[in-house]
Design a protein around this motif. Sequence first.
Motif, PDB file in Angstrom:
ATOM      1  N   LYS A 122       1.039  -0.863  -0.285  1.00  0.00           N
ATOM      2  CA  LYS A 122       0.519  -0.386  -0.558  1.00  0.00           C
ATOM      3  C   LYS A 122       1.287   1.422  -0.273  1.00  0.00           C
ATOM      4  O   LYS A 122       0.725   2.171  -0.829  1.00  0.00           O
ATOM      5  CB  LYS A 122      -0.797  -0.097   1.399  1.00  0.00           C
ATOM      6  CG  LYS A 122      -1.774   1.476   1.382  1.00  0.00           C
ATOM      7  CD  LYS A 122      -2.680   1.753   2.608  1.00  0.00           C
ATOM      8  CE  LYS A 122      -1.694   1.415   3.682  1.00  0.00           C
ATOM      9  NZ  LYS A 122      -1.097   2.943   4.016  1.00  0.00           N
ATOM     10  N   GLU A 164       1.085   3.738  -3.076  1.00  0.00           N
ATOM     11  CA  GLU A 164       0.677   5.548  -2.245  1.00  0.00           C
ATOM     12  C   GLU A 164       2.441   7.081  -2.845  1.00  0.00           C
ATOM     13  O   GLU A 164       1.877   7.572  -3.439  1.00  0.00           O
ATOM     14  CB  GLU A 164       0.315   5.947  -1.054  1.00  0.00           C
ATOM     15  CG  GLU A 164      -0.368   5.017  -0.041  1.00  0.00           C
ATOM     16  CD  GLU A 164      -0.862   5.297   0.869  1.00  0.00           C
ATOM     17  OE1 GLU A 164      -0.442   5.055   1.635  1.00  0.00           O
ATOM     18  OE2 GLU A 164      -1.851   4.773   1.178  1.00  0.00           O
ATOM     19  N   HIS A 180      -4.108   0.348  -5.934  1.00  0.00           N
ATOM     20  CA  HIS A 180      -4.872   0.984  -4.050  1.00  0.00           C
ATOM     21  C   HIS A 180      -5.629   0.584  -3.148  1.00  0.00           C
ATOM     22  O   HIS A 180      -6.257   0.174  -2.349  1.00  0.00           O
ATOM     23  CB  HIS A 180      -4.141   2.336  -3.859  1.00  0.00           C
ATOM     24  CG  HIS A 180      -4.022   3.053  -2.642  1.00  0.00           C
ATOM     25  ND1 HIS A 180      -5.061   3.098  -1.985  1.00  0.00           N
ATOM     26  CD2 HIS A 180      -3.247   2.718  -2.088  1.00  0.00           C
ATOM     27  CE1 HIS A 180      -5.199   3.679  -0.714  1.00  0.00           C
ATOM     28  NE2 HIS A 180      -3.815   3.483  -0.699  1.00  0.00           N
ATOM     29  N   VAL A 239      -6.094  -3.139  -2.996  1.00  0.00           N
ATOM     30  CA  VAL A 239      -4.823  -4.151  -1.315  1.00  0.00           C
ATOM     31  C   VAL A 239      -5.421  -3.326  -0.273  1.00  0.00           C
ATOM     32  O   VAL A 239      -5.207  -4.234   0.457  1.00  0.00           O
ATOM     33  CB  VAL A 239      -3.375  -2.974  -2.085  1.00  0.00           C
ATOM     34  CG1 VAL A 239      -2.506  -3.254  -0.021  1.00  0.00           C
ATOM     35  CG2 VAL A 239      -2.680  -3.793  -3.008  1.00  0.00           C
ATOM     36  N   MET A 240      -6.632  -2.519  -0.173  1.00  0.00           N
ATOM     37  CA  MET A 240      -6.915  -1.869   0.798  1.00  0.00           C
ATOM     38  C   MET A 240      -8.365  -2.853   1.850  1.00  0.00           C
ATOM     39  O   MET A 240      -8.296  -3.374   2.596  1.00  0.00           O
ATOM     40  CB  MET A 240      -7.885  -0.577   0.568  1.00  0.00           C
ATOM     41  CG  MET A 240      -6.197   1.195   0.950  1.00  0.00           C
ATOM     42  SD  MET A 240      -5.335   0.793   2.125  1.00  0.00           S
ATOM     43  CE  MET A 240      -6.636   1.441   3.597  1.00  0.00           C
TER      44      MET A 240
END
Length: 223
Positions: free
Chosen positions: A30, A34, A86, A89-90
């Motif tokens: 993550k 980012e 992202h 993954v979250m």
Amino acid sequence: MSDKEATSSGEAPQARADTISDIQELIRRKEELEAQIKAYYDVLEGQKGVGMDEPLVDCEGYPRADVDLYQVRTARHNIICLQNDHKAVMKQVEEALHQLHAHDKEKQARDMAEAQREAMSHKLGHPESHNPPEAFARVNSVSPGSPASTAGLQVGDEILEFGSVNAQNFQSLHHISSVVQHSEMKPLAVTVLRQGQRHQLRLVPKRWTGKGLLGCNIVLLQR
């Protein structure tokens, strides 16, 4: 304990350790995503402050000559792809945290069942022959009106079990802090030794008017 129970109890801690390892890897991924997203936004910022939605043609419909159109389009495309990654993954992090909470809940249920069996055994006059659990930490302050106070924790209580943490798997006070953070608004089974007597408490970490989720201070037990 049967062979099946021994195998099951051995598998549970390993499954929990595997889940924690998965969460750490997902968090690393993550943070990596980012950082990549930020780098591409920096590219857009360097192109006359162009963002994700500004038009790339002028008022007459011609491609803008003041920006690198290829670089802007590439950055925008990559940002969209990375943001999708992202989100995925979250979602995996959330699912892994739920799985971790499930492992802790199962451990608490087993602990409660074991405590009930032990209590029944003593009541019938047939105490089980095993080594009593050892204390590994001590409560040295409790704030009035806090979740810890409501649960019945008292200054001087020696902690034998704190949710899934006991003397056998205790590593540091951060271990307890991690259990608390992952158990907000969920009951934790806490066993303490007070004036030579064991007490089973039900502690629910939650927000209150003071600091933290417990309102007490726990220190390492010094023998």
